[in-house]
Each structure stands twice: as structure tokens, then as C-alpha cells.
Design a protein around this motif. Sequence first.
Motif, short mmCIF file in Angstrom:
data_model
loop_
_atom_site.label_atom_id
_atom_site.label_comp_id
_atom_site.label_asym_id
_atom_site.label_seq_id
_atom_site.Cartn_x
_atom_site.Cartn_y
_atom_site.Cartn_z
N UNK A 157 -74.70 14.01 52.52
CA UNK A 157 -74.50 13.66 51.11
C UNK A 157 -75.68 12.85 50.57
N UNK A 158 -76.20 11.94 51.41
CA UNK A 158 -77.30 11.09 50.97
C UNK A 158 -78.61 11.86 50.79
N UNK A 159 -78.67 13.07 51.30
CA UNK A 159 -79.88 13.88 51.09
C UNK A 159 -80.00 14.36 49.65
N UNK A 160 -78.89 14.42 48.94
CA UNK A 160 -78.89 14.97 47.58
C UNK A 160 -78.52 13.94 46.51
N UNK A 161 -77.84 12.88 46.91
CA UNK A 161 -77.38 11.89 45.94
C UNK A 161 -78.05 10.56 46.23
N UNK A 162 -78.80 10.07 45.26
CA UNK A 162 -79.51 8.81 45.42
C UNK A 162 -79.36 7.93 44.20
N UNK A 163 -80.19 6.90 44.09
CA UNK A 163 -80.07 5.96 42.96
C UNK A 163 -80.17 6.62 41.60
N UNK A 164 -81.03 7.63 41.46
CA UNK A 164 -81.20 8.27 40.15
C UNK A 164 -79.93 8.98 39.72
N UNK A 165 -79.15 9.47 40.66
CA UNK A 165 -77.87 10.10 40.34
C UNK A 165 -76.79 9.06 40.07
N UNK A 166 -76.82 7.97 40.83
CA UNK A 166 -75.78 6.96 40.72
C UNK A 166 -75.86 6.21 39.40
N UNK A 167 -77.07 5.92 38.93
CA UNK A 167 -77.25 5.08 37.74
C UNK A 167 -76.54 5.67 36.51
N UNK A 168 -76.86 6.90 36.10
CA UNK A 168 -76.15 7.42 34.92
C UNK A 168 -74.67 7.68 35.17
N UNK A 169 -74.29 8.02 36.41
CA UNK A 169 -72.88 8.31 36.69
C UNK A 169 -72.01 7.07 36.50
N UNK A 170 -72.38 5.97 37.14
CA UNK A 170 -71.59 4.75 37.03
C UNK A 170 -71.69 4.16 35.63
N UNK A 171 -72.87 4.26 35.02
CA UNK A 171 -73.04 3.71 33.68
C UNK A 171 -72.12 4.40 32.68
N UNK A 172 -71.98 5.72 32.81
CA UNK A 172 -71.14 6.46 31.89
C UNK A 172 -69.65 6.25 32.15
N UNK A 173 -69.30 5.72 33.34
CA UNK A 173 -67.90 5.41 33.61
C UNK A 173 -67.40 4.35 32.63
N UNK A 174 -68.30 3.43 32.28
CA UNK A 174 -67.89 2.36 31.39
C UNK A 174 -67.86 2.72 29.92
N UNK A 175 -68.20 3.96 29.59
CA UNK A 175 -68.23 4.35 28.19
C UNK A 175 -66.85 4.25 27.55
N UNK B 266 -70.83 -2.94 35.01
CA UNK B 266 -71.82 -2.09 34.36
C UNK B 266 -73.23 -2.63 34.59
N UNK B 267 -73.37 -3.97 34.56
CA UNK B 267 -74.68 -4.55 34.80
C UNK B 267 -75.20 -4.30 36.19
N UNK B 268 -74.30 -4.25 37.17
CA UNK B 268 -74.72 -3.99 38.55
C UNK B 268 -75.37 -2.62 38.71
N UNK B 269 -75.04 -1.70 37.80
CA UNK B 269 -75.60 -0.36 37.88
C UNK B 269 -77.13 -0.42 37.84
N UNK B 270 -77.64 -1.31 37.01
CA UNK B 270 -79.08 -1.38 36.84
C UNK B 270 -79.77 -1.96 38.08
N UNK B 271 -79.00 -2.54 39.01
CA UNK B 271 -79.60 -3.01 40.25
C UNK B 271 -80.19 -1.89 41.07
N UNK C 286 -70.94 6.47 47.63
CA UNK C 286 -72.30 5.96 47.46
C UNK C 286 -72.28 4.44 47.25
N UNK C 287 -71.32 3.97 46.45
CA UNK C 287 -71.22 2.54 46.18
C UNK C 287 -70.89 1.77 47.46
N UNK C 288 -70.03 2.31 48.30
CA UNK C 288 -69.66 1.64 49.55
C UNK C 288 -70.85 1.57 50.49
N UNK C 289 -71.63 2.64 50.59
CA UNK C 289 -72.79 2.64 51.46
C UNK C 289 -73.79 1.58 51.01
N UNK C 290 -73.98 1.45 49.70
CA UNK C 290 -74.88 0.41 49.19
C UNK C 290 -74.36 -0.97 49.56
#
Length: 685
Positions: free
Chosen positions: A282-300, A543-548, A436-440
Motif C-alpha cells: 500500500x505504501x508503494x502507491x499512497x504517500x504524503x501527497x495523497x494523504x494531504x488532500x484526502x484528509x484535508x477534504x474530510x473536514x470540508x 485539519x492543521x495536522x494534515x499540513x505536517x 496511513x495515519x496509523x503508520x505515521x
Amino acid sequence: MDKDNVSSNAEKTSADKSSDDFEGNHAGDSHKDYKGNSDTSSSSKPPTPPPPYNQVNENDFEERATLLQKEKIPDDVLAPSTLNCNFDSFVEIEQSEKDLMQHGESYSKGIDEDSKKVERQRLIYKVSQRPPFYLLLFFGLQQCLVVLPSSVKVTMLVSEVMCARDEEEFKVQLMSMSLLMSGICTFLQNSIGFRLPVYQGPIAMYILPLLAVLDLPQYACPDRGSFYNRTMGNSTVGDYGEENITYFQAVVVPKFLKMSGALILAGFLHMLVGLTGTVGFVLRFIGPITVIPTILLIGINVFTVVYRFCSTHWGVSLLTTSIAILLSMYLDRYNLPIPLWSRDKGFHIFRYPLHQVFSVLIAGGVGWAISAILTKVGVFSDDPKSPEFYARTDSRTAVIGKTPWLVFPYPGMHGTPGFDVSVFAAFITATITSIIDSIADYYAVARVARVPSPPVHAMNRGILTEGFMSMMAGLWGASHATTTFGGNIGIIALTKVASRNVFQLLGVMLVILALLGKATSVLVTIPYPVVGGLQVVGFGFFIGLVFGNLQYIDMNSTRNLAIIGISILWGLIIPYWSKLKGDEVFNTGNPDADNLLRMLTRNPNFAGFLIAVILDNTVPGTLKERGMTVWQAADQEDEEQSNNLEEGREVYDIPALSKFLRKYRITSYIPFLPTYSPKNSKKSN
């Protein structure tokens, strides 16, 4: 003579310049930052990690500590017997570490080797150490008080999604099941799972996507007045199948059962990722660039729910939020003086950032007290139809008397779990993000606990435990999964207590609290504006943690910035288009397929995730540029990192089980066992 004077002056000027350079590089980087006056605007790059911690003996440590404190620390402060009680020097040096880290690269260049030895303090209790029972009880209680607000917020959020705002007894059951699942999962995770000190709590990430489901007509909450007019006032059966059926039976229970069944299947797939060892895949295809917009949009969509709570009384909500921000952010550099008495020292002052550790709890208590005062003087309306009614402290106190002292949640309390494709699709997106969040968080707690980076088998076992307990949460009816919480990792860094026994005790405490029905019923009666104020802080921090995650990627890369921006924009456009078209947006002839497609297209985080994962894996870019090297370097430990460790990889083993498993070679091929060897698996392939 003149030549001698010129030569002497030149030498003096050179020495002064050298001294100035030394002071600029050393004093400017250490003493100036230590006072909190560092200039962080000199570099646009994100702060680099601090230099490694070098193990030193106690005498050497005592000598070098004077570099930061400018005075000799008494021997009794650094003595092992008093290390648990004297936090003044610990907090002072820890604060200097925080300021020095903000200075960036100049810190690692300007500071000398002597300063590096005191750059980080040792842990008071390591992962495998057991504190004395009285301290263990205190540390466990501290962690328990910190996690309670998150359970309250998620329970309230679940009740909103299920249209159960006025079903107080049902909320008590939800709260009890939430605490029970969190307690069991926390105990298992620290005992046989990941084995590092982590708290497994209710995750709003599974609930927020369901807010998009509420936009569908068949999932919207019907008005109670119109419902009773159709089913009772007119003595008609309507759309609910029975005459004189209650709102709870007709609306809340079906939603509850659908969410439970969907969570069981999502939890099984979550567990399957750890069971089969596909975390690395899973980590071969999903990284920070995928996580940032995904989690950020959760808070919309979260602002709509937060608004419902805060709008009951804006004054109390703003007060609660302000107190939490004041204690946790404005006063984060101050230590609260606490008077203590001991037989050895007598009466003395103990300094500890108690206000910061319990900032959310204190803010909630003050907000609750203010609501009680305003209720007593008659400021809030006593009309049940008025929004202010939910700000009263006596509006739901009847549930305390109705709730028994002991509550025993069990599977099937409200019927057999159902299933809904739309809800399941929302849970799947949350499952991927949760992994992904748990692995981080696994990497974060390993750094804080001064142990090697988590090996593959530990991460697989952690994900397996999370998935199994998520499946059990669906079976019991908690209606949400569990995941690791970063806030508790921060408390470990603050208190220097990394013992896993503390979190095992925390799990036991939560289970006991879940069985005490009166205690959970009191938590349910928290006034709504107080809950709203706490949600502003909690979800805002989330939401702020996403930018980390931006620290892992190359921010100078146009590729990365474009992918993140495009993903966020499409994550907003696609749901808006789907809502604008209404039910006619899809017409496949199959109602279930139409509902699934409508739900997916109206889910901002799913749309953003899909666009981000496609672009990030198709647009050319190096692994380092994409930030993937951080996510994929599980078993790689460089020399600098190893110097910062206080324990080895044995902390991830299960002692009683590992000795038995080493007798059988086949166990080295099972990805979640402590004896697993990735090299053997690669050879077999």
C-alpha cells in the motif's frame, strides 16, 4: 614599534572577529534561541530534525548541562532517586530543545559536540520499564482524562449522523460501546499488537464521510413533527412498515444497523491488510501527497455539524474554545507552580505544564460551569423547540436516573447488522486513510520513545489489531473504528514517560468506565455549546495536522504543488456538480448502483483521494521528491538515529511468544509474527 603595534592590532582585530563569529554561530544558535528570541525567518526551508542524542554517563551529563542552564545543577536533582520528582530542569532544557529545533539547519552546524550530549533528556521511564504502582495509577489517570473529550465528541457526531439528537438513552449506549472498544483495543495493541505506548480511540474519520451520505434524500433525517403526523396522528403506516412505530425504531435503528454491517466488512478488509502483510504494498502507491488532500477534504463537511452545536449558544462556545486555545497555545511555554509536600523535601513548589496537558478538560469544565450558572439564572430558553434548550444543563439530566449503574453492551442489542453499499464506500475511503495515519503515528511514537523505527512485523500486527477491533466495533455497535491518537504521543514527549504499562492500565480504566452506566450518562449531558467549542479546537487541530505531511515532500517542486492543488479543487468541484444535478446525476436502472455512485461523487475526500493517487503515481517524480522515502524506510536505521536510542528492537517482540516461534522456521514467513523476516519472503518469491 609602529609595525609591532599594527601587527598586534591586526592580531587583536582578527581574534575579536573570530570571537564574534563564534558568538554569532554558538551563542546566537543556542543561548539566543534558548531565550525564545531566535529569528526563524532567515530560511524558507522547513525545520530539519535535531541532531542525534548521544548516550552519556551521569557525571558527564551533569557537567555539560551547565552549557544551557549557565549554572551548576545540584547533584540531588540529577540523582536517579529524585529524577521522577524534579522537573524544573527537565522542562527548562526541554523548552530550549523546542526553540533550538525551530532554528533549523544552523543548529546542527553551530552547536558543538558538548552541547549535543544534553540536546535531549533521557526518558524517565522507558517502554519496557514499569513505574511504581502509585505513579502508574497517576500516569494512567492523566491519559484517561485526556482521551475522554474525544470519545464525547465522536459519540455526539455519530448521534447526529443517525438522527439521534434527542435519543439520550441511545447516546449512553453509544458512549459505553465506544469506551469499551477503545479500552480493549488499547490494551491489546500495547500487549500483543504494535507493542509501543499508543492509545486506540474513536476516529471521526469514519464518521465525517457519512455527512455526504446525509445529502441523499433517503438518508436525510426526517422532521419529528412531520413523522408523527404521518405515522401516528393520521394513523397511517406510511413508509415505515408499522402503525404507531416510534421515531427511534423507524429512523435511528435502521441507520445504526446499516452502519454496523458496513463497518464489520470495512474492519475485516482493514484486518486483512495487516494479516497478509500488504502494508508495504500500500505504501508503494499512497504517500504524503495523497494523504494531504484526502484528509484535508474530510473536514470540508465538518463545519455543518460543528455549527449545529455552537449555534445553540455562541457565547459559551466561544468561551470554551478561547480557554482551550489560551491554555494550550498562549501559555504553552509556562509551567504551573504546584505546591507539594514530601517527607524528604517538606513543602516545596513543583513546576509542571498541567494547564497544557489538561487544556481541553479544563475548558470543557469551565464551559459546563458557565452553562450551569446561565441555566440557573434563566438565560437559556426552556422551550424544547428552541436551540438554546440544548445549552441548558438540566435539559437531559433525566437520562442519568433512567440509566442503570452497570451497563453491559453486547452484540445484536438492536437487531442483526444490515448493510448499505453507500455507507460501506464511505468507510473504505476512511479505512485507507486510517491505515496511513496509523503508520505515521507508529513512526512518531518510535521517535518519542527513543526506540528503532518500527519493523514490518510490528506495523502489520498493529494494523491487524486495529482492523480486528474495528470489526468488533461494528459487531458491538460502536459505529466507528479505532485508530492511534497523536495527542497522547505528545503527552509522552512532554512527560518523558513512555512505559507501555501506563497505556495497558489506560485500557483497563476505559473498560471499567464503559461498564459504569451512570458515569457515561453524565458525559452525555454535556451542554451542546460546550461540545461545539471543543469540536472547534479538536477538528481544527486535526485539519492543521494534515499540513505536517508537507515536511516530507519537496515544496519547491511544481509537480507536487500542482497535484495537491488540482486534487483539492476537483474534490470540491465533483461533489458540487453531483449535488447540483440532484437524483438525476446517475440513472443506471439499478437503485443501489445509483446510490453508490451518488454517494461517491458527493464525498469530497474520496474524489480528492482518487485524483491524488492517480496523478501522484503517473506524473514523473522521484521517491524523495514525492516524500515516499520516509514512508518506505521501515527497517532502515542510520548511525545518527541509532545514537539517539535508549532501547533496541526487542521492545517490539512478544517475549512469551517469540521464544516459542523461533523453534519453527515457517514462522519467519508469516508477516505479522515477531519472527518474520522480509528477506526470507523475498527469497521464497
